[in-house]
Design a protein around this motif. Structure first.
Motif: not given
Length: 186
Positions: A69-84
């Motif tokens: 999991l990644t600690l998303h820089r903007k959301l400060n949440m642990w998430l799966q990898m992904g994006g636009h």
């Protein structure tokens, strides 16, 4: 074939997969995604203010019983990898794999066969409204070493049960559905 066309085909096939509506309103979301794409020719792109389709992948090491999991820089949440989705993407699966590779730093990831594991719709800050996320699972090769990207504050492997302490319900459902898909392959 355009990325938009590929997304429509992926979502239509998603309807025929067994067990996809066992919880979480997946068929309702599928219909919403298809309606969105029918109404918005630009619905794959970040510029579509009514919302846009995104692609993500849960990186998993089933041998070790762990997910990355990644600690998303903007959301400060642990998430799966992904994006636009980006203009270089020809398929949703390719976009999910590209995002997972970029954000994990792990080369040679492979997507779990069978298409997306889950759909997840979540609100995002203005000017856009929604992310219509199409979520895949990516298998890490043996001995994979992660490398943090600029988009993350942290990147860490979590045991399946340990992830419940840091991740939100959407990520936990994705882990559960990925584990079920892996079990169905055995």
């Amino acid at each position: 074939m355009s990325l938009h066309d590929d997304a429509v085909l992926v979502l239509k096939k998603y309807d025929s997969q067994e067990g996809q509506d066992s919880h979480g309103g997946q068929q309702e979301l599928r219909g919403l995604y298809l309606d969105h794409l029918a109404a918005h020719p630009d619905g794959m792109w970040k510029a579509c203010e009514a919302g846009h389709v995104t692609a993500s992948a849960l990186v998993i090491d089933p041998e070790r019983g762990k997910v990355l999991l990644t600690l998303h820089r903007k959301l400060n949440m642990w998430l799966q990898m992904g994006g636009h989705c980006e203009p270089v993407d020809h398929t949703l699966a390719g976009a999910a794999l590209r995002e997972a590779t970029e954000e994990s730093g792990i080369p040679d990831l492979t997507l779990l066969p069978g298409g997306p594991v889950q759909l997840d719709r979540h609100p995002i800050p203005a000017p856009c409204t929604w992310h219509l996320d199409v979520q895949y699972a990516a298998l890490a090769p043996a001995g994979a070493l992660e490398r943090i990207s600029d988009e993350s504050l942290d990147l860490r492997w979590f045991g399946f049960e340990e992830a419940a302490k840091v991740a939100d319900g959407s990520v936990l459902r994705l882990i559960e559905r990925t584990r079920a898909a892996l079990g169905a392959r055995s």
